[in-house]
Design an enzyme around this catalytic site. Structure first.
Site, PDB file in Angstrom:
ATOM      1  N   LYS A 185     -64.199  -2.689  56.912  1.00  0.00           N
ATOM      2  CA  LYS A 185     -63.306  -1.601  58.329  1.00  0.00           C
ATOM      3  C   LYS A 185     -63.611  -0.360  58.337  1.00  0.00           C
ATOM      4  CE  LYS A 185     -59.826   0.601  59.771  1.00  0.00           C
ATOM      5  NZ  LYS A 185     -60.205   2.654  59.820  1.00  0.00           N
ATOM      6  N   GLY A 242     -59.152   6.144  48.950  1.00  0.00           N
ATOM      7  CA  GLY A 242     -58.940   7.283  49.899  1.00  0.00           C
ATOM      8  C   GLY A 242     -57.718   7.567  49.280  1.00  0.00           C
ATOM      9  N   SER A 243     -56.582   8.192  50.028  1.00  0.00           N
ATOM     10  CA  SER A 243     -56.206   8.663  49.613  1.00  0.00           C
ATOM     11  C   SER A 243     -54.480   7.648  49.210  1.00  0.00           C
ATOM     12  CB  SER A 243     -54.946   9.308  51.172  1.00  0.00           C
ATOM     13  OG  SER A 243     -54.818   8.456  52.150  1.00  0.00           O
ATOM     14  N   GLY A 246     -52.869   5.968  51.501  1.00  0.00           N
ATOM     15  CA  GLY A 246     -53.449   5.024  52.542  1.00  0.00           C
ATOM     16  C   GLY A 246     -53.706   3.438  51.229  1.00  0.00           C
ATOM     17  N   GLY A 247     -53.832   3.804  49.989  1.00  0.00           N
ATOM     18  CA  GLY A 247     -54.165   3.065  49.490  1.00  0.00           C
ATOM     19  C   GLY A 247     -52.818   2.373  48.976  1.00  0.00           C
ATOM     20  N   GLU A 266     -59.090   2.691  44.529  1.00  0.00           N
ATOM     21  CA  GLU A 266     -59.519   3.893  44.404  1.00  0.00           C
ATOM     22  C   GLU A 266     -58.202   5.198  45.235  1.00  0.00           C
ATOM     23  OE1 GLU A 266     -63.134   5.231  43.319  1.00  0.00           O
ATOM     24  OE2 GLU A 266     -62.273   6.961  43.102  1.00  0.00           O
ATOM     25  N   CYS A 303     -63.650  12.820  44.474  1.00  0.00           N
ATOM     26  CA  CYS A 303     -63.038  12.234  43.878  1.00  0.00           C
ATOM     27  C   CYS A 303     -62.736  12.633  42.378  1.00  0.00           C
ATOM     28  CB  CYS A 303     -62.695  10.733  43.741  1.00  0.00           C
ATOM     29  SG  CYS A 303     -64.215   9.948  43.427  1.00  0.00           S
ATOM     30  N   GLU A 395     -52.538  16.070  43.929  1.00  0.00           N
ATOM     31  CA  GLU A 395     -54.575  16.851  43.871  1.00  0.00           C
ATOM     32  C   GLU A 395     -53.910  17.243  45.249  1.00  0.00           C
ATOM     33  OE1 GLU A 395     -56.434  13.750  45.107  1.00  0.00           O
ATOM     34  OE2 GLU A 395     -58.294  13.945  45.393  1.00  0.00           O
TER      35      GLU A 395
HETATM   36  P1  NAP Z   1     -57.870   7.748  53.908  1.00  0.00           P
HETATM   37  O1  NAP Z   1     -56.721   8.567  55.190  1.00  0.00           O
HETATM   38  O2  NAP Z   1     -56.908   7.015  53.045  1.00  0.00           O
HETATM   39  O3  NAP Z   1     -58.348   6.760  54.566  1.00  0.00           O
HETATM   40  C1  NAP Z   1     -59.336   5.890  53.980  1.00  0.00           C
HETATM   41  C2  NAP Z   1     -59.380   4.693  55.148  1.00  0.00           C
HETATM   42  O4  NAP Z   1     -58.453   3.800  54.845  1.00  0.00           O
HETATM   43  C3  NAP Z   1     -59.519   4.949  56.930  1.00  0.00           C
HETATM   44  O5  NAP Z   1     -60.516   3.829  57.058  1.00  0.00           O
HETATM   45  C4  NAP Z   1     -58.022   4.721  57.241  1.00  0.00           C
HETATM   46  O6  NAP Z   1     -58.156   4.168  58.579  1.00  0.00           O
HETATM   47  C5  NAP Z   1     -57.756   3.099  56.434  1.00  0.00           C
HETATM   48  N1  NAP Z   1     -55.843   3.151  56.306  1.00  0.00           N
HETATM   49  C6  NAP Z   1     -55.025   4.562  55.620  1.00  0.00           C
HETATM   50  N2  NAP Z   1     -53.922   4.740  55.914  1.00  0.00           N
HETATM   51  C7  NAP Z   1     -54.053   2.929  56.304  1.00  0.00           C
HETATM   52  C8  NAP Z   1     -53.136   2.355  56.944  1.00  0.00           C
HETATM   53  N3  NAP Z   1     -51.672   2.975  56.123  1.00  0.00           N
HETATM   54  N4  NAP Z   1     -53.018   1.194  57.479  1.00  0.00           N
HETATM   55  C9  NAP Z   1     -53.919   0.905  57.567  1.00  0.00           C
HETATM   56  N5  NAP Z   1     -55.665   1.031  57.182  1.00  0.00           N
HETATM   57  C10 NAP Z   1     -55.475   3.297  56.442  1.00  0.00           C
HETATM   58  O7  NAP Z   1     -58.831   8.581  53.245  1.00  0.00           O
HETATM   59  P2  NAP Z   1     -59.840   8.913  53.694  1.00  0.00           P
HETATM   60  O8  NAP Z   1     -59.876   9.789  55.407  1.00  0.00           O
HETATM   61  O9  NAP Z   1     -61.343   8.656  53.181  1.00  0.00           O
HETATM   62  O10 NAP Z   1     -59.778  11.067  53.377  1.00  0.00           O
HETATM   63  C11 NAP Z   1     -57.761  11.573  53.568  1.00  0.00           C
HETATM   64  C12 NAP Z   1     -57.787  12.135  52.483  1.00  0.00           C
HETATM   65  O11 NAP Z   1     -57.586  10.420  51.078  1.00  0.00           O
HETATM   66  C13 NAP Z   1     -58.450  12.822  52.114  1.00  0.00           C
HETATM   67  O12 NAP Z   1     -57.803  14.232  51.904  1.00  0.00           O
HETATM   68  C14 NAP Z   1     -58.187  13.259  50.335  1.00  0.00           C
HETATM   69  O13 NAP Z   1     -57.030  13.411  49.515  1.00  0.00           O
HETATM   70  C15 NAP Z   1     -58.644  11.633  49.928  1.00  0.00           C
HETATM   71  N6  NAP Z   1     -59.729  10.624  49.699  1.00  0.00           N
HETATM   72  C16 NAP Z   1     -58.969  10.550  48.197  1.00  0.00           C
HETATM   73  C17 NAP Z   1     -60.795   9.874  48.084  1.00  0.00           C
HETATM   74  C18 NAP Z   1     -60.880   9.382  46.976  1.00  0.00           C
HETATM   75  O14 NAP Z   1     -61.897   8.878  45.819  1.00  0.00           O
HETATM   76  N7  NAP Z   1     -60.309   8.975  45.698  1.00  0.00           N
HETATM   77  C19 NAP Z   1     -62.089   9.343  48.764  1.00  0.00           C
HETATM   78  C20 NAP Z   1     -62.065  10.351  50.196  1.00  0.00           C
HETATM   79  C21 NAP Z   1     -60.432  10.966  50.166  1.00  0.00           C
HETATM   80  P3  NAP Z   1     -58.286   5.774  59.001  1.00  0.00           P
HETATM   81  O15 NAP Z   1     -58.780   6.341  58.910  1.00  0.00           O
HETATM   82  O16 NAP Z   1     -58.376   4.784  61.121  1.00  0.00           O
HETATM   83  O17 NAP Z   1     -56.427   6.345  59.526  1.00  0.00           O
END
Ligand code: NAP
Length: 530
Positions: A185, A242-243, A246-247, A266, A303, A395
């Site tokens: 995706k 990601g977040s 989301g995770g 993660e 991260c 965080e």
């Molecule tokens: P994210 O918002 O968690 O999104 C990552 C992916 O998962 C995107 O493709 C997103 O889709 C999808 N997604 C998220 N929530 C979902 C849900 N409820 N249902 C289905 N799909 C979902 O992470 P991000 O865009 O990379 O960054 C946003 C935040 O994540 C940052 O502010 C930070 O806090 C954190 N982050 C953490 C890490 C790490 O290494 N752990 C890395 C980057 C970011 P869409 O974008 O289309 O919504």
């Protein structure tokens, strides 16, 4: 020059269907690029997963050597995209070209390491117990075990690594290496980069004769497609970076399915750093510079960014603080990946600074031209206030770090005892003083996946000994890493074969396999039999 298609990659064909459209955002200028990207429809999700399920039958049986050739072909096709890929990534993420060159090299290295692993062969962890027909009281059968692929894997790349944690990154590499079809995706923060990379993978798959459906990629700038992919019965595992929100949303969806599946998520970490007194006394000035560099690296969008630094009121504290402060003041603000991430950074930083007895120690006062810029910032709080306020344990994604000044090492121990699972923990200490603080050392080891001494957590080496994971909530399952050769273990399962004739066994378990000859010789030497 390769054209960006903006269409969903369903196997090796571009889908003519598609729903809502979106455009790639340019964070530095707060504008959009001209191409449109088509969000996949529910029908396209179903078609993609059916194709992946079908491809599993044939792709899982492609010999490991040929899968290795496929991975190498991907690296060649990515490199053949040349500067176009780097420039597009620079536009879509705001990350500097030099950083992107390094990340592309890392991505190539990751894929190459998996190709080497496939050629070497030991990753299947073959275990062979030959039959003992005469064994009393019952004969022992011939039993052989190896790791096998699990089926289609759905991958959600992260926003902060457009190459290394995206379409051809740390999840796709091991999933494809193990023999699983992959459905990505695409992250909407870098759709053009995703498109170019997907085209490179499709060209590599065609060149090396991989079955159609081995790789697909779908777009969405919302949650619909991701949700449908996780819920689809053909999906057997999910890789996510990601977040936390989301995770965990995807984790819950996967648990609620009729057939629950693993989600390797993660989800972020504050990566605590603990500074012990004798080291502080001897290295105060340099330590301030080193930590400031790590906090602000890549606009803090790692991260492994060090979000918390624990220190005691002891000799060197003032020199350290002054050095840390002056480095941060002189760090230019930097563009963040998306408007949303920048807004979120400013909100969470403001909330942290509003907490009782938290003060700003330094906020970068150099502001270059450009939009979505984050100022590097460090704040100060006492050990007591930190212990009493769980909000401060969370965080703040970006170039922010909280310095927790404790009365003594007893209070410091109590403060770190409140921390949850982390990707990393760092101990800054003289070698001779470590033995004086066994509880602190034990606590940091307990909560972390990678325990660093006298370094910084940013910078993840890609090698077999790396563990990039950690106790919950850093990851959904602390037993697995997303970096290095062992990351393949997320996408396999063990299978035993009992009493199968040699000619019908998988090659990896046959007596004639050179790796097994060593095992059989070992059996003779250690157990006195073949
Ligand atoms: P994210 O918002 O968690 O999104 C990552 C992916 O998962 C995107 O493709 C997103 O889709 C999808 N997604 C998220 N929530 C979902 C849900 N409820 N249902 C289905 N799909 C979902 O992470 P991000 O865009 O990379 O960054 C946003 C935040 O994540 C940052 O502010 C930070 O806090 C954190 N982050 C953490 C890490 C790490 O290494 N752990 C890395 C980057 C970011 P869409 O974008 O289309 O919504």
């Amino acid at each position: 020059m390769t054209n960006i298609q903006g269409r969903n990659f369903i196997g090796y064909a571009l889908s003519a269907e598609g729903g809502r459209q979106f455009k790639a955002y340019v964070p530095v200028t707060d504008t959009y690029l001209p191409e449109t990207f088509q969000c996949a429809t529910v029908e396209e999700v179903n078609k993609t997963m059916q194709l992946a399920e079908k491809a599993f039958d044939s792709y899982s049986r492609v010999p490991a050597y040929d899968r290795a050739d496929f991975l190498i072909a991907i690296t060649e096709e990515i490199m053949a995209l040349g500067d176009q890929l780097l420039e597009r990534a620079n536009q879509e993420t705001g990350l500097p070209i030099a950083r992107l060159q390094g990340e592309r090299a890392r991505t190539i290295n990751q894929l190459t390491q998996f190709a080497e692993l496939l050629r070497e062969g030991s990753w299947v962890e073959a275990a062979i117990d030959t039959a003992q027909p005469e064994r009393p009281p019952v004969p022992k059968p011939d039993i052989r075990k190896m790791l096998v692929p699990i089926g289609p894997v759905v991958i959600f790349g992260s926003s902060n690594f457009p190459f290394a944690y995206s379409v051809a990154g740390v999840d796709s590499g091991p999933a494809l290496a193990a023999g699983n079809p992959v459905v990505v995706k695409a992250h909407p923060a870098h759709p053009g980069v995703s498109d170019l990379t997907a085209q490179a993978i499709v060209r590599a798959a065609k060149r090396t004769g991989m079955p159609e459906g081995t790789f697909s990629m779908l777009y969405d700038d919302g949650f619909e497609v991701g949700t449908a992919l996780v819920k689809h019965p053909a999906t057997k595992a999910v890789g996510f970076t990601g977040s936390y929100k989301g995770g965990m949303a995807l984790y819950r969806l996967a648990r609620e399915r009729e057939e629950p599946i693993p989600v390797y998520a993660e989800m972020g970490s504050v990566n605590p750093i603990v500074v012990l007194p004798r080291y502080l006394k001897n290295n105060a000035e340099q330590l301030g510079k080193t930590l400031a560099g790590s906090v602000s690296l890549g606009a803090g969008q790692f991260c492994t960014n060090p979000g918390l630094v624990f220190i005691t009121k002891s000799e060197g504290l003032e020199t350290f603080q002054n050095s840390y402060k002056s480095e941060i003041l002189n760090t230019p603000a930097a563009t963040m990946l998306t408007a949303g991430i920048c807004k979120n950074y400013n909100k969470l930083r403001a909330e942290a600074l509003e907490q009782t007895n938290v003060t700003a120690l330094a906020i970068s006062d150099i502001r270059p031209e450009g939009e979505n810029q984050a100022e590097a910032s460090i704040a100060l709080v006492s050990g007591k206030d930190f212990i009493e306020n769980p909000k401060l344990h969370e965080e703040v994604f970006g170039p922010f770090s909280l310095l927790v000044v404790c009365e003594d090492t007893g209070e410091l121990y109590e403060a770190i005892s409140h921390l949850k699972g982390q990707l990393t923990a760092t101990l800054i200490a003289e070698e001779a003083e470590v033995a004086e603080y066994p509880e602190i050392v034990r606590q940091l080891a307990k909560i972390s996946g990678r325990f660093i001494m006298n370094g910084v957590p940013t910078g993840v080496e890609v090698c077999p000994s790396i563990h990039h994971g950690g106790p919950f909530p850093a990851t959904a399952d602390s037993k697995f890493t997303s970096v290095g050769r062992h990351s393949i273990l997320r996408f396999v399962r063990p299978q035993s074969y009992q009493n199968w004739p040699d000619s019908l066994l998988p090659d990896e378990l046959k007596n004639g396999n050179p790796l097994n000859i060593f095992r059989l010789v070992d059996n003779v030497l250690t157990k006195g039999r073949i």
